[in-house]
Design a protein around this motif. Structure first.
Motif: not given
Length: 58
Positions: A6-17
């Motif tokens: 979950l943390l990896a997905v959230l970090f990836g989303a932030l890095a993209l958005i």
């Protein structure tokens, strides 16, 4: 393990958005931001009361 995923997905989303938002040409004036900001606390209060009622009656 699920927390790490979950943390990896959230970090990836932030890095993209975040770069997409920074490149965006849409800007909000301070007057518009003030109009939106005055609604935040009353809406949060309504949300908290609704959640309390939901907890009590379910």
């Amino acid at each position: 393990m699920e927390v790490l995923i979950l943390l990896a997905v959230l970090f990836g989303a932030l890095a993209l958005i975040i770069p997409l938002i920074e490149r965006s040409k849409m800007r909000i004036s301070s007057e518009d931001a003030a109009k939106w900001a005055k609604w935040i606390w009353p809406l949060m209060g309504i949300l908290l009361i609704a959640q309390l009622l939901r907890l009590l009656f379910s």
